[in-house]
Scaffold this active site. Structure first.
Site, PDB file in Angstrom:
ATOM      1  CG  ASP A  46      -2.758   0.557   8.303  1.00  0.00           C
ATOM      2  OD1 ASP A  46      -3.735   1.498   8.430  1.00  0.00           O
ATOM      3  OD2 ASP A  46      -3.073  -0.207   7.304  1.00  0.00           O
TER       4      ASP A  46
ATOM      5  CB  THR B 168       2.219   0.939   6.535  1.00  0.00           C
ATOM      6  OG1 THR B 168       0.875   0.892   7.152  1.00  0.00           O
ATOM      7  CG2 THR B 168       3.272   0.838   7.794  1.00  0.00           C
TER       8      THR B 168
ATOM      9  CG  ASP C 140       0.206  -2.399  10.314  1.00  0.00           C
ATOM     10  OD1 ASP C 140       1.112  -1.769  10.142  1.00  0.00           O
ATOM     11  OD2 ASP C 140      -0.481  -2.964   9.921  1.00  0.00           O
TER      12      ASP C 140
ATOM     13  NE  ARG D   4      -6.901  -4.652   4.630  1.00  0.00           N
ATOM     14  CZ  ARG D   4      -6.218  -4.117   3.287  1.00  0.00           C
ATOM     15  NH1 ARG D   4      -7.266  -3.578   2.789  1.00  0.00           N
ATOM     16  NH2 ARG D   4      -5.167  -4.022   3.088  1.00  0.00           N
TER      17      ARG D   4
ATOM     18  CG  ASP E 226       2.906  -6.592   8.005  1.00  0.00           C
ATOM     19  OD1 ASP E 226       2.327  -6.041   7.151  1.00  0.00           O
ATOM     20  OD2 ASP E 226       2.290  -7.466   8.823  1.00  0.00           O
TER      21      ASP E 226
ATOM     22  N   GLY F 192       1.009  -1.206  -0.182  1.00  0.00           N
ATOM     23  CA  GLY F 192      -0.114  -0.060  -0.052  1.00  0.00           C
ATOM     24  C   GLY F 192       0.873   1.132   0.025  1.00  0.00           C
TER      25      GLY F 192
ATOM     26  NE  ARG G 126      -1.302  -4.957  -1.042  1.00  0.00           N
ATOM     27  CZ  ARG G 126      -1.977  -4.186  -0.765  1.00  0.00           C
ATOM     28  NH1 ARG G 126      -2.618  -3.459  -1.662  1.00  0.00           N
ATOM     29  NH2 ARG G 126      -1.453  -3.465   0.424  1.00  0.00           N
TER      30      ARG G 126
HETATM   31  P1  ADP Z   1       2.433  -4.448   2.707  1.00  0.00           P
HETATM   32  O1  ADP Z   1       3.924  -4.082   2.595  1.00  0.00           O
HETATM   33  O2  ADP Z   1       1.761  -2.972   2.482  1.00  0.00           O
HETATM   34  O3  ADP Z   1       2.140  -5.261   3.912  1.00  0.00           O
HETATM   35  P2  ADP Z   1       1.529  -6.597   1.121  1.00  0.00           P
HETATM   36  O4  ADP Z   1       1.147  -7.524   2.157  1.00  0.00           O
HETATM   37  O5  ADP Z   1       0.699  -6.691   0.022  1.00  0.00           O
HETATM   38  O6  ADP Z   1       1.693  -5.302   1.394  1.00  0.00           O
HETATM   39  O7  ADP Z   1       2.975  -7.100   0.526  1.00  0.00           O
HETATM   40  C1  ADP Z   1       3.491  -6.551  -0.945  1.00  0.00           C
HETATM   41  C2  ADP Z   1       4.359  -7.509  -1.649  1.00  0.00           C
HETATM   42  O8  ADP Z   1       5.238  -8.105  -0.762  1.00  0.00           O
HETATM   43  C3  ADP Z   1       3.302  -8.696  -2.277  1.00  0.00           C
HETATM   44  O9  ADP Z   1       2.418  -8.324  -3.249  1.00  0.00           O
HETATM   45  C4  ADP Z   1       4.273  -9.740  -2.585  1.00  0.00           C
HETATM   46  O10 ADP Z   1       5.090  -9.216  -3.985  1.00  0.00           O
HETATM   47  C5  ADP Z   1       5.512  -9.364  -1.378  1.00  0.00           C
HETATM   48  N1  ADP Z   1       5.457 -10.698  -0.474  1.00  0.00           N
HETATM   49  C6  ADP Z   1       4.527 -10.381   0.415  1.00  0.00           C
HETATM   50  N2  ADP Z   1       4.657 -11.295   1.554  1.00  0.00           N
HETATM   51  C7  ADP Z   1       5.693 -12.380   0.792  1.00  0.00           C
HETATM   52  C8  ADP Z   1       6.057 -13.511   0.949  1.00  0.00           C
HETATM   53  N3  ADP Z   1       5.877 -14.300   1.972  1.00  0.00           N
HETATM   54  N4  ADP Z   1       6.823 -13.956   0.063  1.00  0.00           N
HETATM   55  C9  ADP Z   1       7.509 -13.322  -0.999  1.00  0.00           C
HETATM   56  N5  ADP Z   1       6.691 -12.372  -1.416  1.00  0.00           N
HETATM   57  C10 ADP Z   1       5.943 -11.890  -0.364  1.00  0.00           C
END
Ligand code: ADP
Length: 341
Positions: free
Chosen positions: A146, A144, A148, A190, A121, A29, A90
């Site tokens: 949030d 982020t 969090d 969220r 995270d 995000g 993502r």
């Molecule tokens: P945020 O960083 O905002 O929490 P996401 O949870 O959508 O966002 O994670 C962003 C991107 O990080 C995902 O679309 C993916 O490309 C990568 N990612 C997240 N978790 C994993 C994982 N366990 N293994 C590999 N890539 C990951």
């Protein structure tokens, strides 16, 4: 010779390899202040005569080879802009070993030997997975709205988002006051209630509902009835979108059902909270964190994210960047209760 690691590479957070070329990306995000962080990373790297590269759309740019050189001028006039010039995404392919192999090949063919990942995270989990497999040190910056992520008092974007929410809620309060109405206002969050908690306290909300605490609907109804008796007719309830009871619409339906005479309106703030020019605070923390991300790589740290705790830089292993969900201080909820009477 391949630098692929053997499985089970340990999570020690320092290594002696010197970095020469650093890639920076924004992932997950978006949050206001990401541009200020990119600027700080690029300019600190260039100051130290490192080669700096921008990677477009998070991990997608690594997998799809959308990577370009960044000079100081590439980040001119962006410190005040919301969003991210590198775009964010993502990336599903990065969840697969094949996707990560492609990403690794695209980095190594340019000699990129260090990464700075600005994201939440989820993005840190991606970085951790990648650096468990490949010998490329990764440094995270918490971007982020949030707030969090454990291990930092600040995340890039929270201050802007919460101030946007406060400004909007103040406006809603004016109309709530003019009509003697109850407003149920939904803010982002969220999994975490920090935006709700901070914006609710700052706007004098009567109730604040957050995912970290179980919502007792009977308590909410009771407090509205009590206020009605006291002729306190202007009420604001702030609810985080991820509250387990439901968002503003669900809550309003129950209130209308139980208190049919009460004038209730819903306001969902939505994506305005993500955008806009970053506040001074977000620009400053993004600049400090961006600077330290490059310092970390030069010092041989890897697989940590940069945070600020008690006004000091703090480095937490990426795999410990767990959600800070359970940590909301009960005292804060007490303050809400006392001040809303
Ligand atoms: P945020 O960083 O905002 O929490 P996401 O949870 O959508 O966002 O994670 C962003 C991107 O990080 C995902 O679309 C993916 O490309 C990568 N990612 C997240 N978790 C994993 C994982 N366990 N293994 C590999 N890539 C990951």
């Amino acid at each position: 010779m391949t630098q692929q690691k053997t499985a089970g590479f340990n999570s020690n957070t320092t290594m002696s390899k010197k970095v020469h070329k650093i890639g920076v990306l924004t992932s997950g995000g978006d949050s206001p202040g990401m541009n200020a962080a990119i600027r700080a990373v690029v300019r600190t790297g260039n100051y130290h005569k490192l080669e700096m590269y921008g990677i477009m759309r998070g991990y997608s740019g690594m997998v799809e080879d959308d990577i370009f050189r960044m000079e100081n001028r590439s980040v001119a006039n962006i410190i005040q802009r919301g969003g991210t010039i590198l775009k964010t995404a993502r990336c599903m392919e990065f969840f697969t070993p094949e996707g990560r192999k492609k990403a690794y090949d695209n980095l190594t063919k340019r000699g990129i030997d260090g990464l700075v990942i600005i994201g939440g995270d989820g993005s840190f989990r991606g970085a951790q997975t990648f650096s468990n497999e490949y010998d490329i040190p990764c440094i995270g910056l918490p971007g982020t709205i949030d707030k969090d992520i454990a291990g930092t008092d600040f995340t890039i974007g929270f201050d802007t988002a919460v101030n946007t929410a406060v400004e909007a809620i103040d406006k809603v309060r004016d109309t709530a006051d003019a009509h003697d109405r109850l407003f149920v206002i939904e803010v982002m969050g969220r999994d975490a209630g920090y935006i709700a908690l901070h914006s609710g306290i700052a706007t004098g909300a009567e109730n604040i509902l957050i995912p970290e605490r179980k919502t007792n609907i009977e308590d909410v109804i009771k407090s509205l009835e009590e206020r009605e008796k006291r002729k306190k007719l202007v009420n604001l309830i702030i609810v985080a979108e991820g509250d387990e009871f439901g968002g503003a619409n669900e809550l309003t339906n129950v209130i209308k059902d139980r208190l049919p005479k009460m004038e209730v309106r819903v306001c969902i703030l939505g994506h305005i909270q993500r955008g806009g020019s970053p506040t001074c605070m977000d620009r400053v923390i993004a600049s400090r964190m961006g600077y330290h991300a490059v310092e970390c790589l030069m010092e041989g740290r890897h697989n940590v994210f940069v945070g600020i705790l008690n006004n000091k830089m703090n480095y937490t292993p990426l795999n410990e960047a767990v959600k800070k969900k359970q940590r909301i201080n009960e005292e804060w909820m007490n303050i809400v209760k006392i001040l809303a009477t």
